[in-house]
Design an enzyme around this catalytic site. Structure first.
Site, PDB file in Angstrom:
ATOM      1  N   ASP A 150     120.320   7.570 -31.595  1.00 43.66           N
ATOM      2  CA  ASP A 150     120.506   8.883 -30.994  1.00 43.66           C
ATOM      3  C   ASP A 150     119.114   9.434 -30.708  1.00 43.66           C
ATOM      4  O   ASP A 150     118.201   9.306 -31.528  1.00 43.66           O
ATOM      5  CB  ASP A 150     121.242   9.802 -31.980  1.00 43.66           C
ATOM      6  CG  ASP A 150     122.261  10.689 -31.286  1.00 43.66           C
ATOM      7  OD1 ASP A 150     121.874  11.383 -30.328  1.00 43.66           O
ATOM      8  OD2 ASP A 150     123.430  10.688 -31.715  1.00 43.66           O
ATOM      9  N   ASP A 181     120.977  13.092 -26.608  1.00 44.20           N
ATOM     10  CA  ASP A 181     121.636  14.352 -26.925  1.00 44.20           C
ATOM     11  C   ASP A 181     121.337  15.430 -25.869  1.00 44.20           C
ATOM     12  O   ASP A 181     120.166  15.650 -25.529  1.00 44.20           O
ATOM     13  CB  ASP A 181     121.101  14.813 -28.288  1.00 44.20           C
ATOM     14  CG  ASP A 181     121.941  15.910 -28.916  1.00 44.20           C
ATOM     15  OD1 ASP A 181     123.115  15.646 -29.213  1.00 44.20           O
ATOM     16  OD2 ASP A 181     121.409  17.023 -29.106  1.00 44.20           O
ATOM     17  N   GLU A 209     124.168  12.376 -22.925  1.00 45.06           N
ATOM     18  CA  GLU A 209     125.223  13.354 -23.198  1.00 45.06           C
ATOM     19  C   GLU A 209     124.939  14.584 -22.349  1.00 45.06           C
ATOM     20  O   GLU A 209     123.855  15.158 -22.417  1.00 45.06           O
ATOM     21  CB  GLU A 209     125.229  13.734 -24.680  1.00 45.06           C
ATOM     22  CG  GLU A 209     126.434  14.586 -25.034  1.00 45.06           C
ATOM     23  CD  GLU A 209     126.195  15.592 -26.148  1.00 45.06           C
ATOM     24  OE1 GLU A 209     127.165  15.990 -26.802  1.00 45.06           O
ATOM     25  OE2 GLU A 209     125.021  16.001 -26.361  1.00 45.06           O
ATOM     26  N   HIS A 219     131.927  12.816 -32.915  1.00 47.80           N
ATOM     27  CA  HIS A 219     131.676  13.657 -34.088  1.00 47.80           C
ATOM     28  C   HIS A 219     131.748  15.145 -33.773  1.00 47.80           C
ATOM     29  O   HIS A 219     131.613  15.960 -34.689  1.00 47.80           O
ATOM     30  CB  HIS A 219     130.298  13.310 -34.657  1.00 47.80           C
ATOM     31  CG  HIS A 219     129.194  13.640 -33.694  1.00 47.80           C
ATOM     32  ND1 HIS A 219     129.047  12.986 -32.491  1.00 47.80           N
ATOM     33  CD2 HIS A 219     128.212  14.569 -33.736  1.00 47.80           C
ATOM     34  CE1 HIS A 219     128.015  13.501 -31.838  1.00 47.80           C
ATOM     35  NE2 HIS A 219     127.485  14.468 -32.574  1.00 47.80           N
ATOM     36  N   ASP A 220     131.884  15.514 -32.497  1.00 47.59           N
ATOM     37  CA  ASP A 220     131.980  16.933 -32.109  1.00 47.59           C
ATOM     38  C   ASP A 220     133.400  17.343 -31.716  1.00 47.59           C
ATOM     39  O   ASP A 220     133.631  18.511 -31.390  1.00 47.59           O
ATOM     40  CB  ASP A 220     131.086  17.221 -30.892  1.00 47.59           C
ATOM     41  CG  ASP A 220     129.599  17.034 -31.192  1.00 47.59           C
ATOM     42  OD1 ASP A 220     129.187  17.240 -32.340  1.00 47.59           O
ATOM     43  OD2 ASP A 220     128.867  16.700 -30.241  1.00 47.59           O
TER      44      ASP A 220
END
Ligand code: TEU
Ligand code: CA
Length: 558
Positions: A106, A207, A256, A329-330
């Protein structure tokens, strides 16, 4: 580009690859402190190799105060001691590679932690050489410079009393935004990325990477946000030149991008543009709540979902590439959000998997989805750990909202739904840890766990995923076939074809807990059933959450 000439994307290895996302703190704990770690991941690599995934993406494991579970980084060059050491990371990387898989890190570079030395130096004085590495503004008539809001409640500006200026943070106050306009910032980030690639990692999930270029204010729902500046393309191309050039064919890069449109995505992912391989878009996971109220739950509408995904399939058909996901995970657990986790958990989890994996694009499996893990089932605020959920609760309850209603919304929507520990075995703490886990294990762990699922001969969700991944590896039509949605207006039927030369796949799925009569003629001439989630089937009817994939190629059914 003509249709006879394959787009360059279609020769990339990741068109037939499947990615598995690990959220390290919730995956497996090896040292008994209740928090997942690198040792835990190493101990489960065979689980992932057996599943057949090609790539593992690790949510952040860098040194971090953990204000946002590692999305607030204080040292990009080191592993957080919670998770392990650099030496252990090298072991993990070698063990992943030995099994023929790749490892993606990430990359969180829209912001750092406020405890990063860069920010500590930046805030030290207005004359600091690093002042301009972050976004500092004078107060506007004694207040914030503008009305931008933080994704985690409150204003996106915090006053630094020592120097009398505000700094920008689109997320928590402990996550100050870097100033990408400063070439020194870009050079420092690119150098850091190069060091990770030199160490052997195989790419990055980036991210909120579309947030690095900011221009004037834009109203997003009720919250005011900067809009994406045109420099974003320059920054990504510079990154490509400085970091990926010469080695990009071995790597995978995924950005993302909340709020990205399909037109933007075609630019970001067009192969000739040298920006990114693919992006995570948010349209299809934003249909059941409004931007204004992330915690509002609107009625789910399958027609809207199909229409949205089909538009992305078409929009990136000739140039660009989709990434495919229903959860991460969100997001809430996909089987709880879209399926029926009470009465048809196996059926709806496998239907969701088949529909997702048979779209054109690279599928992402979120940890635990391969065994149909469900939402957390939390009922008190003390059970929640996520900064977004905890801040939201305090803010709206302080504003007069009924706590019981807020908790009900959170039970459906909170990010913690996907962050409870992976359930490995029946028994204490689901085999995740020997200690108190950092967040409670789901109460259903004795029935829903890896050991039980994998032993359930004909009803193993894991086995079903394995079959889907194998299909993508075997059949070019799964990776590359052209997508066409059928029966777009049908409220519960999800049907589409994939076509490559003379090969055609037909996917039919019943997105409901009622039997469904198939439209006349839909499965005539469908060919053999390649995969499905009921042991027996009737040509004209779909059972609740039944999904079938037919192939007209010469291949025997299973
Ligand atoms: O998330 C960005 C994002 O826009 C949302 O999905 C986010 O989870 C939240 O709902 C904002 O309202 C990324 C990460 O995936 C997330 O875990 C981080 O918290 C966030 O960026 C900040 O780094
Ligand atoms: Ca641990």
């Amino acid at each position: 580009m003509t249709t006879t000439e394959p787009a360059p994307e279609t020769t990339a290895w990741w068109t037939s690859a499947v990615v598995y996302q690990i959220y390290p703190r919730s995956f497996a704990d090896s040292n008994g402190d209740g928090i997942g770690d690198l040792g835990g991941i190493r101990s489960k690599l065979d689980h992932l190799a057996e599943l057949g995934v090609d790539v593992i993406w690790l949510s952040p494991i860098y040194r971090s105060p953990q204000a946002d579970n590692g999305y607030d980084i204080s040292d990009y060059e080191d592993i957080d001691p919670l998770f392990g050491t650099l030496e252990e990371f090298d072991l993990l990387l070698a063990e992943v590679h030995e099994r023929g898989m790749k490892l993606v890190m990430d990359l969180v570079v829209n912001h750092t932690s406020d405890e990063h030395p860069w920010f500590i130096e930046s805030r030290s004085s207005r004359d600091s050489p690093k002042r301009d590495w972050y976004i500092w503004r004078d107060p506007m008539e004694g207040h914030e410079p503008n009305g931008w809001t933080s994704a985690f409640s409150g204003p996106a500006w915090t006053l630094d009393p020592a120097t009398g200026q505000y700094y920008l943070h689109l997320f928590a106050a402990k996550q100050p935004d870097l100033n990408w306009q400063n070439p020194e910032v870009r050079a420092a980030v690119f150098a850091m990325m190069n060091r990770w690639l030199d160490r052997g990692v195989d790419g990055f999930r980036m991210d909120v990477i579309n947030f690095i270029a900011k221009t004037e204010a834009e109203l997003v729902g009720e919250s005011v946000q900067p809009s994406m500046g045109p420099q974003i393309h320059d920054y990504l191309r510079e990154m490509h030149r400085e970091v990926f050039a010469g080695r990009d064919t071995e790597l995978i890069t995924v950005g993302e991008m909340p709020g990205v449109t399909v037109e933007d995505a075609a630019l970001f992912t067009g192969a000739d543009r040298e920006e990114l391989d693919m992006v995570f878009q948010f349209e299809h996971v934003g249909l059941d709540h409004s931007d204004a109220g992330k915690f509002d739950n609107l009625a789910f509408d399958l027609v809207a979902l199909k229409t949205s995904l089909a538009r992305w399939q078409t929009g990136l058909a000739s140039s660009g590439w989709n990434s495919l996901y229903f959860g991460n995970h969100d997001q809430p657990r996909s089987v709880s959000r879209f399926g029926d986790d009470a009465c048809f958990r196996y059926e709806s989890a496998t239907l969701l998997a088949a529909i997702l994996h048979l779209h054109r694009g690279t599928p992402y499996i979120y940890q635990g989805d391969e065994i149909g893990m469900t939402n957390a089932g939390f009922t008190t605020i003390e059970q929640y750990k996520d900064i977004e959920s905890v801040n939201h609760y305090s803010e709206v309850v302080a504003g007069g909202a009924d706590p019981a209603i807020v908790l009900e919304q959170m039970a459906f929507r909170s990010r913690d739904n996907a962050r409870t520990p992976v359930q490995w075995t029946p028994g204490p703490q689901a085999g995740f840890t020997h200690a108190e886990p950092w967040i409670e294990v789901n109460l259903n762990a004795d029935t829903i766990n890896v050991q039980t699922d994998r032993a359930a001969a004909d009803r193993s969700i894991f086995e079903f995923y394995r079959g889907l991944i194998a299909l993508r590896h075997e059949l070019a039509v799964v990776a590359l076939g052209e997508f066409a949605l059928l029966e777009p207006e049908h409220p519960t039927l999800y049907a589409f074809t994939r076509t490559l030369g003379s090969d055609r796949l037909l996917v039919v799925g019943n997105w409901s807990s009622e039997q469904l009569r198939l439209p006349q003629g839909l499965t005539d001439d469908a060919g053999t059933r390649l995969i499905g989630n009921y042991p027996e089937w009737d040509m004209q009817t779909l059972e609740p959450w039944e999904v079938r994939v037919y192939s007209r190629a010469e291949r025997s059914g299973t």
